[in-house]
Design an enzyme around this catalytic site. Structure first.
Site, PDB file in Angstrom:
ATOM      1  N   LYS A  54       0.837  -1.202   0.000  1.00 35.84           N
ATOM      2  CA  LYS A  54       0.000   0.000   0.000  1.00 35.84           C
ATOM      3  C   LYS A  54       0.873   1.252   0.000  1.00 35.84           C
ATOM      4  O   LYS A  54       0.615   2.210  -0.728  1.00 35.84           O
ATOM      5  CB  LYS A  54      -0.947  -0.012   1.206  1.00 35.84           C
ATOM      6  CG  LYS A  54      -2.113  -0.964   1.004  1.00 35.84           C
ATOM      7  CD  LYS A  54      -2.831  -1.316   2.294  1.00 35.84           C
ATOM      8  CE  LYS A  54      -3.813  -2.460   2.009  1.00 35.84           C
ATOM      9  NZ  LYS A  54      -4.437  -3.021   3.196  1.00 35.84           N
ATOM     10  N   GLN A  98      -5.701  -2.076   9.049  1.00 33.50           N
ATOM     11  CA  GLN A  98      -5.481  -3.392   8.454  1.00 33.50           C
ATOM     12  C   GLN A  98      -6.154  -4.480   9.294  1.00 33.50           C
ATOM     13  O   GLN A  98      -5.977  -4.539  10.513  1.00 33.50           O
ATOM     14  CB  GLN A  98      -3.972  -3.649   8.340  1.00 33.50           C
ATOM     15  CG  GLN A  98      -3.610  -4.930   7.606  1.00 33.50           C
ATOM     16  CD  GLN A  98      -4.011  -4.934   6.138  1.00 33.50           C
ATOM     17  OE1 GLN A  98      -3.988  -3.903   5.477  1.00 33.50           O
ATOM     18  NE2 GLN A  98      -4.387  -6.092   5.625  1.00 33.50           N
ATOM     19  N   ASP A 121     -11.875   2.071   2.865  1.00 36.59           N
ATOM     20  CA  ASP A 121     -12.100   0.629   2.784  1.00 36.59           C
ATOM     21  C   ASP A 121     -13.571   0.297   2.542  1.00 36.59           C
ATOM     22  O   ASP A 121     -13.903  -0.824   2.174  1.00 36.59           O
ATOM     23  CB  ASP A 121     -11.686  -0.026   4.119  1.00 36.59           C
ATOM     24  CG  ASP A 121     -10.439  -0.869   4.012  1.00 36.59           C
ATOM     25  OD1 ASP A 121     -10.161  -1.362   2.905  1.00 36.59           O
ATOM     26  OD2 ASP A 121      -9.754  -1.024   5.039  1.00 36.59           O
TER      27      ASP A 121
HETATM   28  N1  GUN Z   1      -7.263  -7.420   5.198  1.00 36.74           N
HETATM   29  C1  GUN Z   1      -7.440  -8.156   4.073  1.00 36.74           C
HETATM   30  N2  GUN Z   1      -8.027  -7.406   3.119  1.00 36.74           N
HETATM   31  C2  GUN Z   1      -8.218  -6.179   3.646  1.00 36.74           C
HETATM   32  C3  GUN Z   1      -8.766  -4.966   3.129  1.00 36.74           C
HETATM   33  O1  GUN Z   1      -9.219  -4.861   1.988  1.00 36.74           O
HETATM   34  N3  GUN Z   1      -8.765  -3.909   4.010  1.00 36.74           N
HETATM   35  C4  GUN Z   1      -8.291  -4.007   5.261  1.00 36.74           C
HETATM   36  N4  GUN Z   1      -8.361  -2.936   6.020  1.00 36.74           N
HETATM   37  N5  GUN Z   1      -7.785  -5.117   5.771  1.00 36.74           N
HETATM   38  C5  GUN Z   1      -7.742  -6.195   4.952  1.00 36.74           C
END
Ligand code: GUN
Length: 287
Positions: A54, A98, A121
């Site tokens: 990211k 996350q 998200d």
């Molecule tokens: N963990 C696995 N996929 C995601 C996602 O798309 N967003 C977040 N925040 N955590 C994740």
């Protein structure tokens, strides 16, 4: 038959190029730099990889990013006060915590604490509800990426049978809503669906998001189907593999996404896209 390989890596690279141009314009014309804050709790290796990707994505397109790493045993109130601080930080347009979070943390309370207009998200109940009624603002990144890849496959989804294996809030449920919006007939299956292959064999579009290596075998797939593999599983030899038995299924499917290089890069691209969108919304930039 040998399936067309849908390269998420290539599509994501194209999207990131477009975003870099857009971010450049926001900076020069409006003096706005989109900003993303990523919060990582603990040291889960997979989460660390996601977070690193990211950050790299942000650097590539010119988004300001900051990472907040908290210890695995952080108390809920500490995490909540960090979110409050980020909610009130004008240079931050997107906040991502996350997942998964450690057990002592009430994950849903955390997701609800994020300002809905910074929820890149798309996990806040407000944004979930907006998606449900067809007025989405921030669509969850992986489902959004899947829809872009399906468009790339060239399939008209209208009237098609779409079958999803997996019912998570992150992938299964939101992708079902998006497929429904495109007029597909949608079936959500999960680990207790019996018999599963009866459902999957009807699928013109099959989305595998169950988190089990090579779970979807060729005998479960309709010839010519578009197969989207959301799985990221680490094998004992350290290699990554998806939820689909790729080599055998690629002989039968019409199109298929690889792992790695399929859905994964699209998730990042959509997160960057949502962050840029949020920066625009926060600054009333409509062009
Ligand atoms: N963990 C696995 N996929 C995601 C996602 O798309 N967003 C977040 N925040 N955590 C994740």
């Amino acid at each position: 038959m040998s399936a067309k390989v849908i390269s998420g890596k290539e599509v994501a690279a194209r999207i990131k190029q477009e975003l870099a141009r857009e971010v450049g314009l926001l900076k020069t014309k409006y003096n706005v730099t989109p900003g993303l804050a990523v919060v990582l709790v603990g040291e889960d290796p997979a989460s660390q990889v996601y977070v690193r990707n990211k950050e790299k994505g942000c650097d590539l397109v010119g988004i300001y990013s900051e990472k907040h790493v908290l210890p695995a045993d952080v108390p809920q109130d500490k995490l909540m006060s960090l979110i409050e601080q980020l909610n009130n930080d004008a240079k931050i347009h997107g906040i991502l915590v996350q997942l998964p979070l450690p057990e002592q943390i009430d994950s849903q309370a955390v997701l609800e604490a994020i300002r809905a207009d910074k929820d890149v998200d798309g996990f806040h109940p407000y944004n979930v509800g907006k998606l449900m009624v067809g007025e989405a603002r921030f669509v969850p990144c992986t489902p959004q990426g899947i829809m872009v890849l399906l468009k790339e496959s060239g399939m008209d989804l209208k009237g098609k049978q779409a079958v999803i294996i997996g019912r998570s809030n992150i992938v299964g449920k939101p992708v079902a809503l998006l497929l429904l919006q495109e007029h597909a007939t949608v079936t959500i299956c999960h680990s207790r669906t019996k018999p599963l292959s009866e459902q999957t064999l009807r699928a013109d579009v099959l989305v595998a998001a169950i988190g089990r290596p090579r779970f979807v075998t060729a005998d479960m797939v309709k010839p010519g189907a578009v197969v989207i593999d959301v799985g990221v599983n680490r094998l004992p030899d350290g290699k990554l593999c998806g939820d689909v038995d790729y080599d055998a299924v690629a002989e039968k499917a019409g199109a298929i996404t690889p792992v790695p290089g399929g859905v994964g890069p699209m998730t990042i691209a959509m997160l960057l896209s949502n962050t840029v969108k949020s920066a625009r919304l926060h600054n009333n930039i409509v062009e």
